[in-house]
Design an enzyme around this catalytic site. Structure first.
Site, PDB file in Angstrom:
ATOM      1  N   ILE A  45       0.825  -1.205   0.000  1.00 51.16           N
ATOM      2  CA  ILE A  45       0.000   0.000   0.000  1.00 51.16           C
ATOM      3  C   ILE A  45       0.863   1.260   0.000  1.00 51.16           C
ATOM      4  O   ILE A  45       0.589   2.218  -0.728  1.00 51.16           O
ATOM      5  CB  ILE A  45      -0.942  -0.015   1.217  1.00 51.16           C
ATOM      6  CG1 ILE A  45      -2.016  -1.095   1.038  1.00 51.16           C
ATOM      7  CG2 ILE A  45      -1.560   1.353   1.459  1.00 51.16           C
ATOM      8  CD1 ILE A  45      -2.819  -1.373   2.288  1.00 51.16           C
TER       9      ILE A  45
ATOM     10  N   ASP B   3      11.286   3.471   5.242  1.00 48.24           N
ATOM     11  CA  ASP B   3      10.978   2.067   5.488  1.00 48.24           C
ATOM     12  C   ASP B   3      12.099   1.415   6.282  1.00 48.24           C
ATOM     13  O   ASP B   3      13.253   1.839   6.209  1.00 48.24           O
ATOM     14  CB  ASP B   3      10.805   1.342   4.146  1.00 48.24           C
ATOM     15  CG  ASP B   3       9.969   0.079   4.272  1.00 48.24           C
ATOM     16  OD1 ASP B   3       8.764   0.141   3.939  1.00 48.24           O
ATOM     17  OD2 ASP B   3      10.509  -0.954   4.708  1.00 48.24           O
TER      18      ASP B   3
ATOM     19  N   SER C 270      -7.546   0.069   9.729  1.00 50.25           N
ATOM     20  CA  SER C 270      -7.876  -1.283   9.268  1.00 50.25           C
ATOM     21  C   SER C 270      -9.320  -1.566   9.617  1.00 50.25           C
ATOM     22  O   SER C 270      -9.851  -1.040  10.608  1.00 50.25           O
ATOM     23  CB  SER C 270      -6.969  -2.328   9.933  1.00 50.25           C
ATOM     24  OG  SER C 270      -7.425  -3.647   9.672  1.00 50.25           O
TER      25      SER C 270
ATOM     26  N   TYR D 167      -3.786  -6.118  17.534  1.00 50.18           N
ATOM     27  CA  TYR D 167      -3.808  -5.420  16.254  1.00 50.18           C
ATOM     28  C   TYR D 167      -5.111  -4.634  16.106  1.00 50.18           C
ATOM     29  O   TYR D 167      -5.109  -3.440  15.767  1.00 50.18           O
ATOM     30  CB  TYR D 167      -3.670  -6.417  15.104  1.00 50.18           C
ATOM     31  CG  TYR D 167      -3.690  -5.784  13.736  1.00 50.18           C
ATOM     32  CD1 TYR D 167      -2.551  -5.172  13.213  1.00 50.18           C
ATOM     33  CD2 TYR D 167      -4.841  -5.794  12.945  1.00 50.18           C
ATOM     34  CE1 TYR D 167      -2.566  -4.585  11.955  1.00 50.18           C
ATOM     35  CE2 TYR D 167      -4.863  -5.212  11.699  1.00 50.18           C
ATOM     36  CZ  TYR D 167      -3.720  -4.613  11.204  1.00 50.18           C
ATOM     37  OH  TYR D 167      -3.749  -4.026   9.956  1.00 50.18           O
TER      38      TYR D 167
ATOM     39  N   THR E  66      -1.817  -7.479  -1.390  1.00 51.55           N
ATOM     40  CA  THR E  66      -0.421  -7.062  -1.441  1.00 51.55           C
ATOM     41  C   THR E  66       0.444  -8.314  -1.605  1.00 51.55           C
ATOM     42  O   THR E  66      -0.032  -9.439  -1.373  1.00 51.55           O
ATOM     43  CB  THR E  66      -0.026  -6.341  -0.154  1.00 51.55           C
ATOM     44  OG1 THR E  66      -0.189  -7.253   0.947  1.00 51.55           O
ATOM     45  CG2 THR E  66      -0.897  -5.105   0.073  1.00 51.55           C
TER      46      THR E  66
END
Length: 268
Positions: free
Chosen positions: A18, A37, A145, A158, A193
């Site tokens: 993403i 990253d 999410s 999460y 992904t």
């Protein structure tokens, strides 16, 4: 072309999936992009790809679990391109082996996910907002999410961390709107992904497909285009929202699919 012309964007977790889609799309539409990253090589490779396509980008290292690394990413963005007007807080971790139901989840894993998934959003915003105020405004986009908006049998930490991201998005929007800073979230469902494709058995993908309203799965660009829209002035009157991009998977009565199967069998 030019939907985000002149804007400067930092995308955390921008080297793949993403984050990479958002980075590439914003660069194509005129933004200067910093790709941050944990995998510095992939970040630099992604930036090189963007430059080869005629865009402006740099790739840098980011450990989203460390405050100083987040601060450095913001400062590097400002030093490289003069300001920051778009921040995409996209880093997120999950662990199917340790993040279980409430009774059995690993408490150290709970702390790790809260630190990376939630605190990194707070810190990225905290360090970027003063620069955005100086620039006359900006757009912060947080990757939430659907796990933060629903319940599940596992991944409790999460889901809780992403639910907190949804509400933190509202708080940032409320506190800094008068400074011309917008803050919105994107809540993906299952997105194909490379990580999802490599780690999810076909049987699991089929389960998700059964309950999608649409007859296909989402792809990284489906989220990337949403981020592009929220980064652009096209969304200038949208703030504090979390846009669900999930193929209608969560919108309906969960029994509809099974009920349709029942009707088909009863009529045959």
């Amino acid at each position: 072309m030019g939907r985000v012309q002149g804007k400067v964007a930092l995308v955390t977790g921008g080297a793949s999936g993403i984050g990479l889609s958002a980075s590439v799309l914003m660069a194509k539409e005129g933004a200067k992009v910093v790709i941050a990253d944990l995998n510095e090589k992939e970040a630099k490779d992604a930036a090189e790809m963007i430059k080869n396509q005629g865009g402006e980008a740099i790739g840098i290292f980011l450990d989203a679990g460390k405050e100083e690394s987040i601060r450095n990413a913001i400062e590097t963005t400002v030093e490289s391109f003069g300001t920051i007007t778009v921040l995409v807080n996209n880093v997120g971790l999950t662990n199917l082996h340790k993040d279980l139901d409430v009774v059995n989840l690993d408490l150290d894993e709970w702390d790790r996910l809260m630190n990376v998934n939630l605190k990194s959003v707070l810190l990225g915003s905290r360090f970027a907002i003063p620069h955005m105020i100086k620039a006359g405004g900006g757009s912060i986009i947080n990757t939430a999410s659907m796990a933060g908006l629903t319940g599940d049998s596992t991944r409790s930490a999460y889901g809780a961390s992403k639910a907190a991201v949804v509400n933190l998005t509202r708080y940032i929007a409320s506190q800094y709107g008068k400074d011309h800073i917008r803050c919105n979230g994107v809540a993906p469902g299952l997105i194909l992904t490379p990580a999802a494709q490599n780690n999810m058995p076909q049987a699991v993908l089929d389960i998700f497909a059964k309950f999608n309203a649409l007859p296909y799965h989402g792809e990284a660009d489906d989220i990337g285009y949403t981020v592009l829209f929220l980064a652009s002035d096209e969304s200038k009157f949208i703030t504090g929202q979390t846009i669900q991009v999930e193929g209608g998977h969560y919108m309906a009565n969960p029994s509809i699919s099974d009920f349709n199967d029942y009707l088909a069998k009863s009529q045959s």
